[in-house]
Design an enzyme around this catalytic site. Structure first.
Site, PDB file in Angstrom:
ATOM      1  N   ALA A   1       0.979  -1.172   0.064  1.00  0.00           N
ATOM      2  CA  ALA A   1      -0.054  -0.001  -0.045  1.00  0.00           C
ATOM      3  C   ALA A   1       0.973   1.408  -0.036  1.00  0.00           C
ATOM      4  O   ALA A   1       2.196   1.218   0.439  1.00  0.00           O
ATOM      5  CB  ALA A   1      -0.878  -0.098   1.106  1.00  0.00           C
TER       6      ALA A   1
ATOM      7  N   GLU B   1       0.299  -9.281  -0.666  1.00  0.00           N
ATOM      8  CA  GLU B   1      -1.264  -9.809  -0.624  1.00  0.00           C
ATOM      9  C   GLU B   1      -1.602  -9.943  -2.056  1.00  0.00           C
ATOM     10  O   GLU B   1      -2.872 -10.694  -2.508  1.00  0.00           O
ATOM     11  CB  GLU B   1      -2.243  -8.823   0.425  1.00  0.00           C
TER      12      GLU B   1
ATOM     13  N   GLY C   1       0.878  -5.158   0.924  1.00  0.00           N
ATOM     14  CA  GLY C   1      -0.334  -5.444  -0.076  1.00  0.00           C
ATOM     15  C   GLY C   1       0.298  -5.899  -1.265  1.00  0.00           C
ATOM     16  O   GLY C   1      -0.306  -6.663  -1.992  1.00  0.00           O
TER      17      GLY C   1
ATOM     18  N   GLU D   1       3.803  -5.191   7.866  1.00  0.00           N
ATOM     19  CA  GLU D   1       2.628  -4.349   8.350  1.00  0.00           C
ATOM     20  C   GLU D   1       2.806  -4.031   9.889  1.00  0.00           C
ATOM     21  O   GLU D   1       2.794  -3.183  10.281  1.00  0.00           O
ATOM     22  CB  GLU D   1       1.168  -4.716   8.227  1.00  0.00           C
TER      23      GLU D   1
HETATM   24  N1  T1G Z   1       4.532   3.598   0.241  1.00  0.00           N
HETATM   25  C1  T1G Z   1       4.936   4.751  -0.133  1.00  0.00           C
HETATM   26  N2  T1G Z   1       6.284   5.057  -0.347  1.00  0.00           N
HETATM   27  C2  T1G Z   1       6.955   4.126  -0.125  1.00  0.00           C
HETATM   28  C3  T1G Z   1       7.037   2.687   0.247  1.00  0.00           C
HETATM   29  C4  T1G Z   1       5.364   2.655   0.349  1.00  0.00           C
HETATM   30  N3  T1G Z   1       4.813   1.216   0.828  1.00  0.00           N
HETATM   31  N4  T1G Z   1       7.866   2.151   0.364  1.00  0.00           N
HETATM   32  C5  T1G Z   1       8.836   2.855  -0.029  1.00  0.00           C
HETATM   33  N5  T1G Z   1       8.491   3.985  -0.239  1.00  0.00           N
HETATM   34  C6  T1G Z   1       9.319   5.194  -0.730  1.00  0.00           C
HETATM   35  C7  T1G Z   1      10.243   5.680   0.464  1.00  0.00           C
HETATM   36  O1  T1G Z   1      10.018   6.547   1.106  1.00  0.00           O
HETATM   37  C8  T1G Z   1      11.236   6.181  -0.397  1.00  0.00           C
HETATM   38  O2  T1G Z   1      10.613   7.464  -0.985  1.00  0.00           O
HETATM   39  C9  T1G Z   1      11.342   5.298  -1.777  1.00  0.00           C
HETATM   40  O3  T1G Z   1      10.040   4.939  -1.698  1.00  0.00           O
HETATM   41  C10 T1G Z   1      12.472   4.240  -1.831  1.00  0.00           C
HETATM   42  O4  T1G Z   1      12.347   3.391  -0.747  1.00  0.00           O
HETATM   43  C11 T1G Z   1      -2.678  -3.174   2.808  1.00  0.00           C
HETATM   44  C12 T1G Z   1      -1.547  -1.874   4.647  1.00  0.00           C
HETATM   45  C13 T1G Z   1      10.573  -1.525  -0.712  1.00  0.00           C
HETATM   46  C14 T1G Z   1      12.219  -2.618   0.503  1.00  0.00           C
HETATM   47  O5  T1G Z   1       6.106  -1.599   4.752  1.00  0.00           O
HETATM   48  O6  T1G Z   1      10.603  -1.728   2.940  1.00  0.00           O
HETATM   49  O7  T1G Z   1       0.735  -2.750   2.202  1.00  0.00           O
HETATM   50  O8  T1G Z   1      12.551   9.180  -0.016  1.00  0.00           O
HETATM   51  O9  T1G Z   1      14.519   4.247   0.324  1.00  0.00           O
HETATM   52  O10 T1G Z   1      16.052   1.042   0.382  1.00  0.00           O
HETATM   53  O11 T1G Z   1      -1.812  -4.754   4.237  1.00  0.00           O
HETATM   54  O12 T1G Z   1      11.132   0.878   0.751  1.00  0.00           O
HETATM   55  O13 T1G Z   1      12.561   8.365  -2.429  1.00  0.00           O
HETATM   56  O14 T1G Z   1      10.857  10.115  -1.426  1.00  0.00           O
HETATM   57  O15 T1G Z   1      13.317   2.463   1.374  1.00  0.00           O
HETATM   58  O16 T1G Z   1      15.189   0.058  -2.048  1.00  0.00           O
HETATM   59  C15 T1G Z   1       3.608  -2.316   3.858  1.00  0.00           C
HETATM   60  C16 T1G Z   1       8.070  -0.458   3.074  1.00  0.00           C
HETATM   61  C17 T1G Z   1       2.918  -1.277   3.399  1.00  0.00           C
HETATM   62  C18 T1G Z   1       7.536  -1.645   2.577  1.00  0.00           C
HETATM   63  C19 T1G Z   1      12.728  -0.721  -0.873  1.00  0.00           C
HETATM   64  N6  T1G Z   1       5.136  -2.227   2.933  1.00  0.00           N
HETATM   65  N7  T1G Z   1       9.149  -0.035   2.186  1.00  0.00           N
HETATM   66  O17 T1G Z   1      13.922  -0.231   0.140  1.00  0.00           O
HETATM   67  O18 T1G Z   1      14.205   2.084  -0.977  1.00  0.00           O
HETATM   68  S1  T1G Z   1       1.380  -1.196   4.379  1.00  0.00           S
HETATM   69  C20 T1G Z   1       6.195  -1.733   3.583  1.00  0.00           C
HETATM   70  C21 T1G Z   1      10.267  -0.798   2.375  1.00  0.00           C
HETATM   71  C22 T1G Z   1       0.496  -2.254   3.596  1.00  0.00           C
HETATM   72  C23 T1G Z   1      -1.494  -3.729   3.243  1.00  0.00           C
HETATM   73  C24 T1G Z   1      -0.773  -3.009   4.070  1.00  0.00           C
HETATM   74  C25 T1G Z   1      11.493  -0.413   1.300  1.00  0.00           C
HETATM   75  C26 T1G Z   1      11.662  -1.135   0.123  1.00  0.00           C
HETATM   76  P1  T1G Z   1      11.751   8.688  -1.206  1.00  0.00           P
HETATM   77  P2  T1G Z   1      13.541   3.459   0.133  1.00  0.00           P
HETATM   78  P3  T1G Z   1      15.030   0.576  -0.610  1.00  0.00           P
END
Ligand code: T1G
Length: 689
Positions: free
Chosen positions: A63, A105, A102, A125
């Site tokens: 997400a 998922e 997501g 999450e």
């Molecule tokens: N949403 C929005 N922005 C995101 C994002 C996300 N999920 N993940 C990363 N970014 C942005 C981050 O802020 C940065 O922005 C850029 O992408 C690069 O990220 C329904 C509710 C995927 C392993 O928790 O773990 O799904 O600084 O520097 O080191 O059940 O990003 O460039 O402006 O971290 O290569 C669950 C979180 C969401 C994954 C990549 N997903 N992200 O790492 O790059 S909740 C997460 C990460 C959800 C569902 C639920 C890592 C990465 P900017 P980065 P990276």
């Protein structure tokens, strides 16, 4: 077709690709694009099978976290996933890279999953204060079984492709082009197996045990137990009811202050990497070899950071016994890690081979970066940096690990102040994630960019700060601990203060932490400052009295608390109480019972106020940088988002009112509200505007 999601037909296969940089987050445009492409592909009679994949190195990071807290916009992710699962034609997920939250998922809603060997999948999450909210707690256990699903969802860490295959999450791991592999599978025919149709048996006894275990480890976190509740319901309820139950629990977590704090922490760490003034045109200098001065606790830990990242390190000491001790300690640390199965014995040897001990500064003549980790004395630093200036090649970055001394004064010992910078590691350096990079007045922009890039390469959270006593982290720590001591002087006990702050969520309270770090460390620094007639140093108190008795803390078995042999459990000690009472009597302090709430407010408001001073002095670029420092270097509870975020959550007006009340009662200068804080409070704003 939307820009974010496109599809093309390859023979009888429709390949749907999510292309929404940087991480294919499932924002509204992507969700709408997925739905549109699915409908179009299903309507095309020439299409027999669908393949879903991501562009770049990510399948989807889940997400779009930036949408949280905003009014939801359709189509919802659960609806999009249900549309894929109920599609009239088979859908194969070609997991080309990271599939998290997501993103995984969505793949679980497909009928078959093939992954690249480089793919990582997970449901993180819980690390954001949430639970999987798009079917993860209902579909995953149908593939992995209940216990594995609980382990994966409550822990939140990703699995590599092979482990995901072994767990039943992925059907196949395909070398080479994972989309081509999926298309070949389509030709073979993969069946139309809906995950929702797989059976799921629950076990009441298992869940009782799981809930007890998770509750023990939750440490104040709200969402881990909600994860278990959702999985348990999935093992009892019909699929659609379980999905509805999951959604309800997810929304409950989404509205919790813990989600706000954890997501702030997520973005704060990433924002800190963007140093104002260091645009993309400022390139870091190349760092392919490193020198570390000092093979003590810090120097050894720092050397390990670089060896862990595959960089060769020359570790310098003054005499052979100290160097041998340092190398032996490093080896012991690696072997302890190997004994836990985290690295192999071969990796121990490979990393040790990257660390070369030396007694000769001449060996540093060609390194790209030197980090000095010697005794915390300006005279020692001046001598070392004078030598480095004479020996190191032009352009080498000369860094100091000092925790309190002025980078500018150290740089003055060289003819190249532009190459001098602070790299403040936190003990144990090979474990703690924070790296406080300190720019001096003359530190060159590309040197600043270099140490920020090095932070990323060695897996640290780099935060760029300016020069002042204690920089950002220790300056706030000093302010908070000074208040903690004042509270004890007034009548609280050390254990009462520690209990209030651990109850807030800190891993340890200030006094147990001082015993861990060693009372002698602070005592020596204060003595050095007293000899230098530093006007700001505190007058001697009961902590100095303890240190003068050789009670340094855990390392001597007694400090503020007593420690039984081999134990780290602090035991309140009557001798400490007596020293405190003697100090109060000598200082003429009339003691009183101090309420817990006062302890928390005085410690926390003091942190917020000192942080505001740091901001108005330009020592930190943004409030969230201060949060990133405290979240990654001082065990601030992540679900509270950091001291500045916590202050905003209370309302800056509330904080200023509290500070004014304490100033009225205590009169001490540190209880003057910072100008910036009062201004923002008067304007009804937070630190981020
Ligand atoms: N949403 C929005 N922005 C995101 C994002 C996300 N999920 N993940 C990363 N970014 C942005 C981050 O802020 C940065 O922005 C850029 O992408 C690069 O990220 C329904 C509710 C995927 C392993 O928790 O773990 O799904 O600084 O520097 O080191 O059940 O990003 O460039 O402006 O971290 O290569 C669950 C979180 C969401 C994954 C990549 N997903 N992200 O790492 O790059 S909740 C997460 C990460 C959800 C569902 C639920 C890592 C990465 P900017 P980065 P990276």
């Amino acid at each position: 077709m939307s820009e974010a999601v496109k599809w093309e037909r390859k023979g009888a296969v429709a390949v749907i690709t999510i292309d929404s940089p940087p991480v294919n987050a499932l924002g509204q445009a992507v969700r709408a694009g997925l739905k549109a492409c699915l409908e179009a592909a299903l309507a095309d009679d020439a299409v027999e099978t669908l393949v879903l994949t991501g562009a770049g190195k990510t399948f989807s990071a889940g997400a779009d976290i930036r949408e949280f807290g905003k009014p939801p916009q359709g189509p919802s992710l659960p609806d999009v996933i249900a549309a894929f699962e109920n599609a009239s034609k088979p859908v194969i997920a070609a997991i080309n890279g990271t599939a998290l939250g997501g993103g995984l998922e969505l793949a679980l809603g497909c009928h078959y999953r093939v992954a690249s060997p480089f793919a990582q999948v997970g449901l993180p999450e819980v690390k954001l204060g949430l639970i999987p909210g798009a079917g993860g707690t209902v579909r995953l256990p149908r593939l992995t079984g209940v216990q594995a699903a609980v382990d994966i969802i409550v822990d939140g860490s990703p699995l590599d492709a092979r482990k995901a295959e072994a767990a039943g999450i992925v059907d196949r791991v395909a070398e080479g082009d994972v989309v081509a592999a999926a298309c070949n599978l389509a030709a073979e025919g993969v069946g139309h197996r809906r995950t929702r149709d797989l059976p799921l048996e629950g076990d009441a006894a298992l869940f009782e045990g799981v809930k007890a275990a998770v509750a023990r480890k939750a440490r104040g976190l709200y969402s881990p137990l909600r994860c278990v509740e959702s999985i348990e319901a999935a093992s009892r309820l019909p699929f659609d009811e379980a999905i509805a139950n999951e959604r309800s629990l997810f929304l409950d977590c989404l509205n919790s202050p813990q989600r706000a704090g954890l997501i702030h922490a997520f973005f704060a760490q990433r924002e800190a990497a963007k140093v104002p003034g260091l645009g993309p045109d400022v390139k870091p200098r190349p760092v392919e070899s490193v020198g570390v001065i000092g093979a003590g606790t810090m120097g050894g830990g720092i050397a390990m950071c670089f060896a862990n990242a595959g960089l060769p390190v020359i570790l310098i000491e003054t005499v052979a016994p100290a160097l041998d001790r340092g190398l032996a300690t490093i080896r012991r640390n690696y072997e302890a890690t190997a004994a836990k199965g985290r690295i192999t014995p071969a990796e121990v040897e490979a990393r040790m081979a990257l660390i070369t001990g030396s007694l000769d500064y001449g060996d540093l003549a060609t390194v790209d970066l030197v980090i000095e980790a010697a005794f915390e004395s300006m005279a020692v630093k001046h001598e070392i940096f004078g030598k480095l200036d004479a020996i190191c090649k032009p352009g080498a970055v000369l860094a100091t690990n000092t925790s309190t001394l002025s980078i500018d004064e150290i740089a003055a010992a060289t003819r190249r102040p532009q190459d001098v910078v602070g790299m403040h590691f936190f003990s144990p350096a090979n474990v703690m994630r924070l790296l406080e990079n300190v720019r001096g007045k003359e530190t060159a922009p590309d040197v600043q960019a270099t140490v920020m890039d090095v932070a990323k390469r060695i897996g640290k959270v780099g935060v760029m700060v300016g020069v002042c006593y204690g920089f950002v982290g220790n300056r706030i720590l000093h302010a908070r601990n000074r208040e903690a001591i004042a509270l004890v002087n007034e009548g609280a006990t050390p254990q009462q203060v520690d209990k209030v702050l651990t109850g807030f969520g800190f891993a340890m309270g200030p006094f147990a932490t001082s015993d861990l770090a060693g009372l002698d460390v602070g005592w020596r620094i204060r003595e050095e400052r007293r000899k230098a007639n530093d006007p700001d140093v505190d007058a001697p108190n009961w902590l100095d009295a303890l240190a003068e008795k050789g009670r340094y803390g855990q390392k001597t078995g007694a400090g503020i608390y007593l420690y039984e042999k081999g134990s780290r459990t602090p035991i309140p000690d009557a001798e400490t109480d007596a020293l405190i009472a003697a100090y109060r009597a000598e200082a003429g302090i009339a003691t009183r019972d101090v309420p817990d709430r006062e302890i928390l407010e005085r410690c926390m408001f003091m942190m917020v106020n000192e942080g505001a001073r740091i901001l108005e002095e330009g020592i930190a670029s943004r409030a969230s940088d201060i949060d990133a420092v405290w979240l990654n270097g001082y065990g601030f509870p992540a679900y509270r988002g950091g001291p500045m975020f916590w202050g905003e959550q209370q309302g800056l007006g509330t904080v200023v009112a509290g500070i004014d009340a304490f100033h009225a009662r205590l009169g001490t200068p540190q209880w003057q509200a910072a100008g910036l804080l009062r201004k923002l409070a008067d304007e009804g704003k937070g630190f981020s505007g």
